[in-house]
Design an enzyme around this catalytic site. Structure first.
Site, PDB file in Angstrom:
ATOM      1  N   THR A  77      10.634  -8.450   6.826  1.00 46.36           N
ATOM      2  CA  THR A  77      11.417  -7.382   7.632  1.00 46.36           C
ATOM      3  C   THR A  77      11.073  -7.632   9.042  1.00 46.36           C
ATOM      4  OG1 THR A  77      11.966  -5.352   6.190  1.00 46.36           O
ATOM      5  CG2 THR A  77      12.116  -5.135   7.970  1.00 46.36           C
ATOM      6  N   THR A 111       7.214  -5.732   4.002  1.00 47.64           N
ATOM      7  CA  THR A 111       5.724  -4.596   3.770  1.00 47.64           C
ATOM      8  C   THR A 111       5.507  -4.519   2.245  1.00 47.64           C
ATOM      9  OG1 THR A 111       7.447  -2.706   3.594  1.00 47.64           O
ATOM     10  CG2 THR A 111       6.281  -3.460   5.939  1.00 47.64           C
ATOM     11  N   ASP A 112       7.014  -4.734   1.254  1.00 48.46           N
ATOM     12  CA  ASP A 112       6.801  -4.190  -0.207  1.00 48.46           C
ATOM     13  C   ASP A 112       5.261  -5.252  -0.891  1.00 48.46           C
ATOM     14  OD1 ASP A 112       9.241  -3.017   0.589  1.00 48.46           O
ATOM     15  OD2 ASP A 112      10.276  -4.856  -1.110  1.00 48.46           O
ATOM     16  N   SER A 138       9.152 -10.028   1.171  1.00 50.61           N
ATOM     17  CA  SER A 138       7.789 -10.075   0.150  1.00 50.61           C
ATOM     18  C   SER A 138       7.906  -9.426  -1.609  1.00 50.61           C
ATOM     19  CB  SER A 138       6.612  -8.878   0.984  1.00 50.61           C
ATOM     20  OG  SER A 138       6.589  -7.819   1.115  1.00 50.61           O
ATOM     21  N   LYS A 144       1.510   1.164  -0.413  1.00 45.99           N
ATOM     22  CA  LYS A 144       3.074   1.919   0.690  1.00 45.99           C
ATOM     23  C   LYS A 144       3.400   3.144   0.339  1.00 45.99           C
ATOM     24  CE  LYS A 144       7.646  -0.237   2.425  1.00 45.99           C
ATOM     25  NZ  LYS A 144       8.752  -0.390   1.573  1.00 45.99           N
ATOM     26  N   GLU A 152     -10.534  11.248 -21.294  1.00 40.68           N
ATOM     27  CA  GLU A 152      -9.820  11.828 -22.405  1.00 40.68           C
ATOM     28  C   GLU A 152      -8.967  10.215 -23.139  1.00 40.68           C
ATOM     29  OE1 GLU A 152      -6.738  14.360 -21.056  1.00 40.68           O
ATOM     30  OE2 GLU A 152      -6.946  14.015 -19.638  1.00 40.68           O
ATOM     31  N   TYR A 197      21.164  -5.921   6.499  1.00 40.95           N
ATOM     32  CA  TYR A 197      19.892  -7.101   7.230  1.00 40.95           C
ATOM     33  C   TYR A 197      19.343  -8.267   6.748  1.00 40.95           C
ATOM     34  CZ  TYR A 197      15.428  -5.283   5.467  1.00 40.95           C
ATOM     35  OH  TYR A 197      13.776  -4.845   5.520  1.00 40.95           O
TER      36      TYR A 197
END
Ligand code: ASP
Length: 368
Positions: free
Chosen positions: A52, A131-132, A98, A204, A323, A65
């Protein structure tokens, strides 16, 4: 500018030197972004990958976009005042959202960064990135690079052209951090929205907000604004003595299986049948999964597949033998590594010949 620039004198990279980087990049192009920068400045190499931060959109809306429209050189030129921070050169490594980041681009990035540092072409690197998956790329690079020079990944949540686009300020601050004396020796970091994060901890946490990132278990390692760079914590380093960049992509296949109520073992059995060399379970709570899922994971271990218990919960640690009897079953726990980063570390360990559960666990624990 109130940052402490005390790097040694360095000339701008000439076009011919940088052109040799083309061998490492699919469509590498390069030219000085700040031809008039004084020679006393730190040398920052910007490696653009897309995302982005390279996107453009209709000014009224960020909907629809295209990420990766703007090339790295234009990105740098579009940031007012950035030329006062450093002598900046830009190269295009890729131009993808990304969500399409892959091993091939990771290897290109890692090799180009290592080359730039080994040949003393740059004092710091800035990587523009979507950013992903920025946290995965940062973590991958931290594990394979053989240098502690600053490598700062940066993205944006709003594409260029939109109201209050955050890309220019984020890029400015990423260069500011990479060029700062305070960042020397800290290796790979992520800068977003005035914060500096460590690869191991950042994740994120919001799909659309400008404040999209957090380091839930440890907090930020520093802060940046146009006037200052402040570190408040050390960057936890990777076990470099064991890991190195494998000769070739792709990395070994490691699947992530997401745990949920009413879960059977079929997805895990599919991963086994499809040839996964490792399975990371994004478990419930502290890495739990149903009896059927655990039985399927036992089948995976019996076939020599590395099984790592991580969690779908955003914060906290997955501890051994709480556990689930990890010792008896031959499982590894991811501690604070989320599933996507546990996957990267498992891939790198397998690629480096480390598959014994005890040794894999030591790598996750940072206790080689
Ligand atoms: N899908 C975009 C990407 O990761 C989102 C962003 O960059 O913020 O490339």
């Amino acid at each position: 500018m109130n940052i402490n620039i005390s790097y040694r004198l360095a000339a701008m990279l000439v076009a011919g030197l940088v052109a040799s980087a083309g061998a490492f990049a699919a469509d590498a192009t390069s030219q000085p972004a700040s031809a008039s920068a004084p020679a006393t400045m730190p040398r920052i190499l910007v490696l653009a990958t897309g995302g982005t931060i390279s996107g453009t959109a209709d000014p009224r809306s960020a909907i629809g976009y295209n990420s990766g429209n703007v090339k790295g050189q234009e990105l740098v030129r579009g940031v007012p005042g950035i030329e006062k921070l450093a002598s900046i050169d830009a190269e295009q490594i890729s131009n993808v959202g990304s969500q399409d980041m892959n091993d091939k681009i990771w290897f290109q990035l890692a090799r180009r960064i290592q080359e730039a540092f080994d040949k003393n072409e740059a004092d710091g690197i800035v990587i523009t990135h979507g950013t992903d998956t920025i946290e995965e790329t940062a973590f991958f690079l931290q594990n394979v690079l053989r240098s502690n020079k600053p490598v700062v990944l940066v993205g944006s949540m709003r594409p260029g052209g939109t109201t209050s686009a955050d890309g220019p300020n984020n890029l400015y601050e990423a260069v500011e951090v990479a060029a700062s004396a305070q960042a020397r020796g800290r290796g790979v970091m992520v800068v977003m929205n005035d914060q500096i994060h460590a690869p191991r901890w950042i994740t994120k946490t919001n799909t659309t907000a400008v404040q999209a990132f957090a380091s839930p278990n440890a907090g930020v390692i520093g802060y940046v604004d146009p006037a200052s760079v402040r570190f408040v914590a050390q960057v936890p380093q990777a076990p470099r003595e064991v890991l190195s960049l494998p000769a070739d992509a792709p990395l070994p296949r490691v699947d992530i299986v997401y745990a949920h109520a009413n879960m059977d073992g079929r997805q895990i059995d599919h991963a086994i049948a499809d040839g996964a060399k490792g399975i990371v379970i994004a478990g419930e709570g502290d890495g739990d999964a149903s009896k059927e899922a655990l039985a399927a994971l036992d089948r995976a271990v019996k076939k020599g597949i590395v099984v790592v218990r991580s969690t779908r919960v955003v914060s906290g640690f997955v501890n051994r033998n709480v556990e689930v009897d990890d010792d008896k079953r031959g499982f590894v726990v991811s501690l604070d590594l989320n599933p996507q980063k546990a996957r990267v570390l498992t891939q790198l360990l397998i690629a480096n010949g480390v598959t014994d559960a005890g040794k894999v666990q030591q790598a996750f624990s940072g206790t080689w």
